[in-house]
Design an enzyme around this catalytic site. Structure first.
Site, short mmCIF file in Angstrom:
data_model
loop_
_atom_site.label_atom_id
_atom_site.label_comp_id
_atom_site.label_asym_id
_atom_site.label_seq_id
_atom_site.Cartn_x
_atom_site.Cartn_y
_atom_site.Cartn_z
CG HIS A 63 27.37 -63.86 29.83
ND1 HIS A 63 28.61 -63.43 30.25
CD2 HIS A 63 26.99 -64.81 30.73
CE1 HIS A 63 28.97 -64.08 31.33
NE2 HIS A 63 27.99 -64.94 31.65
CG HIS A 65 24.86 -68.83 33.21
ND1 HIS A 65 26.02 -69.55 33.07
CD2 HIS A 65 25.24 -67.55 33.39
CE1 HIS A 65 27.07 -68.72 33.18
NE2 HIS A 65 26.61 -67.51 33.37
CG LEU A 66 19.61 -70.83 28.39
CD1 LEU A 66 19.25 -71.20 26.94
CD2 LEU A 66 18.55 -69.88 28.96
NE ARG A 67 22.17 -71.62 36.34
CZ ARG A 67 23.30 -70.95 36.56
NH1 ARG A 67 24.42 -71.31 35.95
NH2 ARG A 67 23.31 -69.92 37.37
CG ASN A 97 28.17 -72.24 33.79
OD1 ASN A 97 27.33 -72.03 32.94
ND2 ASN A 97 28.23 -71.52 34.91
CG HIS A 235 30.72 -60.96 33.76
ND1 HIS A 235 32.07 -61.12 33.91
CD2 HIS A 235 30.18 -62.20 33.92
CE1 HIS A 235 32.34 -62.41 34.14
NE2 HIS A 235 31.20 -63.07 34.15
CG ASN A 289 31.37 -64.42 41.81
OD1 ASN A 289 31.31 -63.62 42.73
ND2 ASN A 289 31.54 -65.72 42.00
CG ASP A 316 26.45 -63.36 34.23
OD1 ASP A 316 26.20 -64.56 33.97
OD2 ASP A 316 27.25 -63.01 35.11
O1 DOR Z 1 27.55 -64.67 39.38
C1 DOR Z 1 27.79 -65.45 38.49
N1 DOR Z 1 27.04 -66.56 38.27
N2 DOR Z 1 28.84 -65.22 37.70
C2 DOR Z 1 29.25 -66.13 36.79
O2 DOR Z 1 30.19 -65.84 36.08
C3 DOR Z 1 28.60 -67.44 36.67
C4 DOR Z 1 27.21 -67.35 37.10
C5 DOR Z 1 26.52 -68.69 37.26
O3 DOR Z 1 26.72 -69.56 36.42
O4 DOR Z 1 25.74 -68.83 38.20
#
Ligand code: DOR
Length: 457
Positions: A63, A65-67, A97, A235, A289, A316
């Protein structure tokens, strides 16, 4: 033929039942041999003396996020995977996302091309559960599987509609694909800024209650039981979720779960007080989150890892820019840049004896691979282990070295962490991906390499 020989390491591989001082030899991107004096036997090799250090399989993150595409000002595949390498991660699963979201064959194919060009470690894409992550209709799961996704998720948002989640889990059963749910009921967390408890009351912030998570964990377990689909809880943050997952696993439900290093170690007080109790703050770097919870949750999450109820530790990693974070708390983006501190932060729970080092290594290597069958999905037998023939993905670390978190040193563009300035114990020193050294810590640069076998360190 390229050969790398690592001498005198304490090699830990829970999967192989291995914990001892031995050598390891890597040939042409694969693990060739592990055993006493093996490094002495090879000629013409680059050599590393790992005396006093630990070697394990490279970490695997289910998990992050590489954006990229869409939010390159927060992170790119190049910077995110450089951060992964610095954190000891050699395989990372990238959440969808992005903009556009990863909900079609075309988007995944273009992402894979970008990964091919710029990634420093292996990146495995996760596709969306629903079209545009909008929660209204399913994304084409079969098409996404064919394009090479390793799981589906609308992470950042839950799939709120129960019928849609049931359909997603039915497809999961059909395509043998994990569905990773961000379990927070939106009707209970809308506008919620942090854990609902005394700190949120003190700060006057709207809360995100534990029940918002537990309701969806319970609901989705029921749907996984109904459909036979593979539910993965992303998470996990509450003691109640750990109990629900333990009971579901005991009944044989197809459910797996992950916890982040921050949910394992940090509590909601951090939002109000930072590291000191001197004055009240609104510390957005601790806004995430699901939110940071309370001590009793941390205790249950630690037991969850110790007992294998929670399969994996996942980062995360959620990089954000300064302008996303240094604004009014309500408007600040949730998330913590975690890849570069994940191992050291999780080591806190080894040092406090919640679980042994071998368990931490398992939850960062073979357990995530097994949870999502990543070895089969990637066609890389032995992934997440040091078995001969496995990819030569390794990390060399010092479990006791203390270091101070300096965000200026982060290779990630995301400097958003509540750990800035904190001293952590346990440090990744070298990361090897596919037999190539992809990260060497400046502390050991030039010291570990044994050009001529007669030199020591
Ligand atoms: O805090 C968070 N940020 N929880 C998530 O599930 C998504 C993530 C994000 O993409 O920034």
């Amino acid at each position: 033929m390229t050969t790398l020989a690592i001498h005198n390491a304490r090699i830990i591989d829970p999967e192989l039942n291995l914990d001892g001082i031995v050598d390891i030899v890597l040939v042409d991107g694969h693990i060739a041999r592990v055993g006493p004096n093996e490094a002495e036997m090879v000629i013409d090799a680059e050599r590393i003396d790992a005396t006093g250090l630990v070697v394990s399989a490279g970490f695997v993150d289910l998990h992050c996020h590489l954006r990229e595409p869409g939010f390159e000002y927060k992170e790119t595949i190049a910077t995110g995977t450089a951060a992964a390498a610095r954190g000891g991660f050699t395989t990372v699963c990238a959440m969808p996302n992005t903009s556009p979201p990863m909900d079609s064959q075309a988007s995944i194919e273009s992402l894979l091309r970008q990964i091919e060009q710029s990634a420093h470690v292996r990146v495995l894409p996760i596709g969306c559960i629903t079209v545009g992550r909008q929660g209204n209709e399913l994304a084409p799961a079969g098409e996404l599987v064919d394009s090479g996704v390793v799981a589906l998720s609308d992470d950042g948002d839950a799939v709120a509609d129960a019928a849609l989640m049931q359909a997603a889990l039915s497809y999961s059963s059909l395509f043998n694909l994990p569905v990773s749910q961000h379990a927070e009921d939106p009707s209970l967390v809308s506008d919620g800024q942090m854990h609902e408890g005394w700190v949120s009351t003190r700060l006057g912030l709207r809360g995100r209650p534990s029940s918002a998570e537990e309701i969806f964990v319970a609901r989705d377990i029921a749907l996984a039981e109904l459909t036979g689909g593979h539910l993965h809880i992303a998470h996990v943050s509450t003691a109640g979720s750990v109990s629900l997952i333990a009971a579901a696993k005991a009944r044989g439900v197809n459910v797996t779960a992950e916890v982040t290093p921050h949910h394992l170690t940090l509590t909601h007080e951090l939002v109000a007080f930072g590291d000191s109790y001197k004055e009240i703050d609104y510390n957005a770097s601790a806004k995430v989150n699901p939110p940071l919870r309370v001590d009793s949750d941390l205790k249950a999450l630690g037991i969850g890892i110790r007992d294998g109820i929670i399969d994996a530790i996942a980062t995360d990693h959620a990089p954000h820019s300064l302008s996303d974070k240094e604004i009014e708390f309500d408007l600040a983006a949730p998330g913590i840049s975690m890849l570069e501190t994940a191992f050291s932060l999780a080591m806190t729970r080894v040092h406090d004896e919640t679980f042994p080092l071998g368990t931490l290594i398992r939850s960062l290597t073979s357990a995530p691979v097994r949870a999502w069958d990543l070895d089969k999905r990637t066609g890389l037998p032995g992934l997440g282990t040091l078995s001969p023939g496995a990819p030569a993905d390794l990390v060399i670390f010092d479990p006791d070295m203390e270091w101070t978190v300096e965000t200026n040193d982060f290779l990630s563009k995301g400097k958003n962490t509540p750990l800035a300035g904190r001293v952590l114990k346990g440090k990744v020193l070298v990361t090897i991906s596919g037999g190539e050294i992809v990260y060497t810590d400046s502390i050991v640069a030039g010291r570990l390499r044994l050009g001529d076998r007669s030199e020591g360190i």
